[in-house]
Design an enzyme around this catalytic site. Sequence first.
Site, PDB file in Angstrom:
ATOM      1  N   ARG A   4      -0.487 121.043  17.878  1.00 23.22           N
ATOM      2  CA  ARG A   4      -0.200 119.921  18.772  1.00 23.22           C
ATOM      3  C   ARG A   4       0.357 120.364  20.117  1.00 23.22           C
ATOM      4  O   ARG A   4       0.228 119.673  21.103  1.00 23.22           O
ATOM      5  CB  ARG A   4       0.888 119.052  18.130  1.00 23.22           C
ATOM      6  CG  ARG A   4       0.454 118.208  17.009  1.00 23.22           C
ATOM      7  CD  ARG A   4       0.228 116.807  17.537  1.00 23.22           C
ATOM      8  NE  ARG A   4      -0.608 116.064  16.630  1.00 23.22           N
ATOM      9  CZ  ARG A   4      -0.207 115.021  15.926  1.00 23.22           C
ATOM     10  NH1 ARG A   4       1.032 114.602  16.031  1.00 23.22           N
ATOM     11  NH2 ARG A   4      -1.053 114.381  15.154  1.00 23.22           N
ATOM     12  N   GLU A  12       6.292 117.627  17.910  1.00 25.10           N
ATOM     13  CA  GLU A  12       6.157 119.063  18.124  1.00 25.10           C
ATOM     14  C   GLU A  12       6.067 119.412  19.603  1.00 25.10           C
ATOM     15  O   GLU A  12       6.612 120.423  20.054  1.00 25.10           O
ATOM     16  CB  GLU A  12       4.933 119.607  17.374  1.00 25.10           C
ATOM     17  CG  GLU A  12       5.068 119.638  15.853  1.00 25.10           C
ATOM     18  CD  GLU A  12       4.876 118.289  15.160  1.00 25.10           C
ATOM     19  OE1 GLU A  12       4.514 117.305  15.858  1.00 25.10           O
ATOM     20  OE2 GLU A  12       5.092 118.205  13.937  1.00 25.10           O
ATOM     21  N   LYS A  14      11.505 104.218  -0.502  1.00 26.85           N
ATOM     22  CA  LYS A  14      10.762 105.426  -0.853  1.00 26.85           C
ATOM     23  C   LYS A  14      11.108 105.817  -2.299  1.00 26.85           C
ATOM     24  O   LYS A  14      12.276 105.815  -2.678  1.00 26.85           O
ATOM     25  CB  LYS A  14      11.150 106.539   0.123  1.00 26.85           C
ATOM     26  CG  LYS A  14      10.138 107.641   0.236  1.00 26.85           C
ATOM     27  CD  LYS A  14      10.281 108.427   1.532  1.00 26.85           C
ATOM     28  CE  LYS A  14       9.321 109.590   1.520  1.00 26.85           C
ATOM     29  NZ  LYS A  14       9.198 110.237   2.820  1.00 26.85           N
TER      30      LYS A  14
HETATM   31  C1  LIG Z   1       2.149 116.481  13.313  1.00 25.57           C
HETATM   32  C2  LIG Z   1       2.805 116.489  11.964  1.00 25.57           C
HETATM   33  N1  LIG Z   1       4.049 116.981  11.837  1.00 25.57           N
HETATM   34  C3  LIG Z   1       4.639 117.006  10.622  1.00 25.57           C
HETATM   35  C4  LIG Z   1       3.995 116.506   9.524  1.00 25.57           C
HETATM   36  C5  LIG Z   1       4.631 116.595   8.145  1.00 25.57           C
HETATM   37  N2  LIG Z   1       4.920 115.280   7.602  1.00 25.57           N
HETATM   38  C6  LIG Z   1       4.134 114.694   6.685  1.00 25.57           C
HETATM   39  S1  LIG Z   1       4.680 113.215   6.217  1.00 25.57           S
HETATM   40  C7  LIG Z   1       6.019 113.332   7.206  1.00 25.57           C
HETATM   41  C8  LIG Z   1       7.031 112.233   7.224  1.00 25.57           C
HETATM   42  C9  LIG Z   1       6.406 110.939   7.448  1.00 25.57           C
HETATM   43  O1  LIG Z   1       7.380 109.947   7.346  1.00 25.57           O
HETATM   44  P1  LIG Z   1       6.917 108.446   7.305  1.00 25.57           P
HETATM   45  O2  LIG Z   1       5.844 108.246   8.301  1.00 25.57           O
HETATM   46  O3  LIG Z   1       8.116 107.599   7.456  1.00 25.57           O
HETATM   47  O4  LIG Z   1       6.250 108.272   5.899  1.00 25.57           O
HETATM   48  P2  LIG Z   1       6.940 108.155   4.455  1.00 25.57           P
HETATM   49  O5  LIG Z   1       6.564 109.396   3.738  1.00 25.57           O
HETATM   50  O6  LIG Z   1       8.414 108.033   4.639  1.00 25.57           O
HETATM   51  O7  LIG Z   1       6.355 106.968   3.846  1.00 25.57           O
HETATM   52  C10 LIG Z   1       6.025 114.531   7.905  1.00 25.57           C
HETATM   53  C11 LIG Z   1       7.075 114.959   8.854  1.00 25.57           C
HETATM   54  C12 LIG Z   1       2.686 116.011   9.708  1.00 25.57           C
HETATM   55  N3  LIG Z   1       1.956 115.555   8.693  1.00 25.57           N
HETATM   56  N4  LIG Z   1       2.129 116.001  10.928  1.00 25.57           N
END
Ligand SMILES: Cc1ncc(C[n+]2csc(CCOP(=O)(O)OP(=O)(O)O)c2C)c(N)n1
Length: 641
Positions: A396, A368, A283
Site C-alpha cells: 500500500r 500503512e 465480536k
Molecule cells: C491493508 C491491510 N492492513 C491490515 C490488514 C489486517 N487486518 C485484517 S482484519 C483487520 C481488522 C479489521 O477490523 P474490522 O474491520 O473492525 O473487522 P472485525 O474483524 O472487527 O469485524 C486487520 C487489521 C488487512 N487485511 N489489510
Amino acid sequence: MSLIKTNEILLKDEIKKYRTKELIKLSGEIREQLIDVVSQNGGHLASNLGVVELTIALHYVFDSSKDKFIWDVGHQAYVHKILSGRKETLSTIRKYGGISGFPKCKECEDDCFDVGHSSTSISAALGLANARDLKGEKHSVLAIIGDGAMTGGMAFEALNHAGHLKTDMTVILNDNEMSISGNVGAMSTYLNKVRLDPNYTKRKQYVENILNRIPKIGNKVAWTAEKIKDTVKYLMVPGQLFEELGFRYFGPVDGHNLDELIDVLKKIKDIRGPKIIHVITKKGKGYKFAEDNPDKFHGIGSFDKETGEVKSSSGKISYTKAFSNALLDIAEKDEKIVAITAAMDSGTGTDVFAQKYPHRFYDVGIAEQHAVTFAAALARGGIKPVVAIYSTFLQRAYDQIVHDVALQNVPVIFALDRAGLVGEDGPTHHGVFDISYLRHIPNIAVMAPKDEKELGNMLYSATKYNMPVSIRYPRGEGTGVIIDRGVFDYIEKGQGELLSSGNDVLFIAVGSMVEEAIKAKEILEDSHISAGVINARFIKPLDENLIIENARDKKLIVTIEENVLKGGFSEEIASLMEDHGIVKPLLRMGIEDAFIEHGPQSLLREKCGLYGEGIAEKVKEKLVSAGSFAKVLNMNRRKYL
Ligand SMILES: Cc1ncc(C[n+]2csc(CCOP(=O)(O)OP(=O)(O)O)c2C)c(N)n1
C-alpha cells in the site's frame, strides 16, 4: 473448477420463508458450524461469530446473486459462504484445493469482488454501483465494513467520492469496537459517542420531524430556514459526520436483533442515494472463549473447541517473537527507538513493546501509507522509527517509501513480517513482492536473515546504519537456533556470509531459503555434487566481492528466494554476473509469474519447488541440460575413488 455442490440447498433462498424463531435457530446452527470448522482448519472466528445475524438479515432482504455484497477485508464472509451454497464445502475452507477464507469471484457468483486487504469495500461498491447505473441495471450494492477497516484512508476517500456522486449504494458499518485488537483513533471515539447515546436515534428523528415542519416561504427565507435547520441539527444530533459527507445515516441498530436488522434493511432498500447503517455487534458473539478474547480468536490456528486452547507447536520461537524480543532489548539501550504498527500490534509482536513503552509506541489504525510518512517525519525529527508491517500490507505504501523515506534518505527501519508464502490466507496475503518493489529504490538497504537470531542482529545493525532499511522475515517458527537475549553481533552493511564452499555449484540464498539451500547441498553430496552456500543477507547492497569470488570457478550458480522471480533477487545476481563478464548457467529458484493459491505453507513451498529435495532435483536437471552433469559426476567420482 466450481467448489459449490450443485445439489446443495441454497439457504439464502430457504430463509426467505423463515419466521424470526427459525432464523434465530439457524443463527445458533451456523455458530456451531463456524466453531467446528475453524477449530479444525483455523481461520477468522471472532469476526464471523459477530456477523451471523447481520449476514442472515442481508440475505433475507436482498439476493446476493443479483444484489452486490462487498465484504471489507472479507475475513468475515464465512456466514455469507454458508448461506450462498457453500455450507457443505465450508469444511474445506483454507485447505489446499478447498474454498478460500475470503470472497473470490471465481469461487461463486455471489462473491462479486475479490478482497483481503482492508478498506477497499466502499470504493468497490461505488464502482459497481456506477457500472450498474451506466448500464441501466437495477440492483442494490452494499459494502459491509468494520469499524477497524473504516480507519483506513481508502474508506474516507471513497465516502468523500460517494457523497459527491450521490450514487445509490449502502454502507453497513459493522461496529464491534474492535479492529484485530481494540480499535484506535478519533473515528473510533466518535462512533463510541454515538453508540453510547441511547436517545440518539429518537432525538434525531424528533429533530428531523420538527425541522421538516418549518415552512418554506420565498427564496431568501427558505435559504435562511435551511441554514437554521442545519445549525440546529448539528447542535442537537451527535453523529452528523456521515450526513455531512452526503450519506443518510441510520442507526445505531442492534446487530444481533434479527427483527430490527430486517426492518431497517427493508426500509433503506427503496431509499435512493448513499446511505450508511450503523450496526452494533459483538465480536466473538456466542462462543465464550472468543467473546472474552476476541483478539486471540480474530485469526487463529486449529484449537480445542472445549477449552479454547490452540493446539501446541514444536516450541521453537516464531520469527515474530524473535523480532519482538530483539526490538525490546535494543530499545532498552536506545531511547530514540519508537515502534509503529498499522493495527497489527499482536500480529507483529509490537504489543509487548507497547506495554513496556506506551509513549514510544504508535498504533496508527489500518493506515500503512500514513504509518510510513509519519515514520519518515519522525526520523526527520531525529527519532529512529521501526515500522512493523506485513510484507503484503506494505504494498500500500510504495509511494511513501520512495517519496518520503528513500528520497529524503531518513533512517526508517521496516520490519517486514510474513514475507514469503504465508499459507492458508492465500494470494491476497502472500508476501512475495517486497524484494521486487524495494530493491530498485535508491538509498534503501534490503535485508533478509537466515534465522531468527540473525533477525535480531540485523535489527540491531540497522539501528546503526542511519539510512532506510528493510528486513524481511517469514511467517512461522524459526530454525530453533539458541539466542542469547540482549547480545547482538553487528553486521557490516552489505556483508554476506559464506556458509560453505564447494566445487561445482554455488547456492546464493536469501532469508528463509538459506536453510533449504543447506539441505539441498547435503542431498547433492550423495550424488557426488559439491555445492557452496552463500547466505546473501543483503539483497541490496550486494556483497559483490564474495559472490564474484565464489562464482568464478563454479559450473552452475543457483539463486533461491521466496519472492517472485520477476524483479527479484535473481535479477540482481544476473546483472552482477553480466557486469563482471561471468558467463555461467544460472538456475533461478523463486516464485513464477502467477498468484499462488492458499494451503499449508510447507505444501505451497513444495509446489513452488522451494524446498531442499526440490532444489537438489532442479540442480541435477540443470546440470544435465547444461551438459555439465556427466562432467561433474566423472570428475568427482575420480576424486572420491
Ligand atoms: C491493508 C491491510 N492492513 C491490515 C490488514 C489486517 N487486518 C485484517 S482484519 C483487520 C481488522 C479489521 O477490523 P474490522 O474491520 O473492525 O473487522 P472485525 O474483524 O472487527 O469485524 C486487520 C487489521 C488487512 N487485511 N489489510
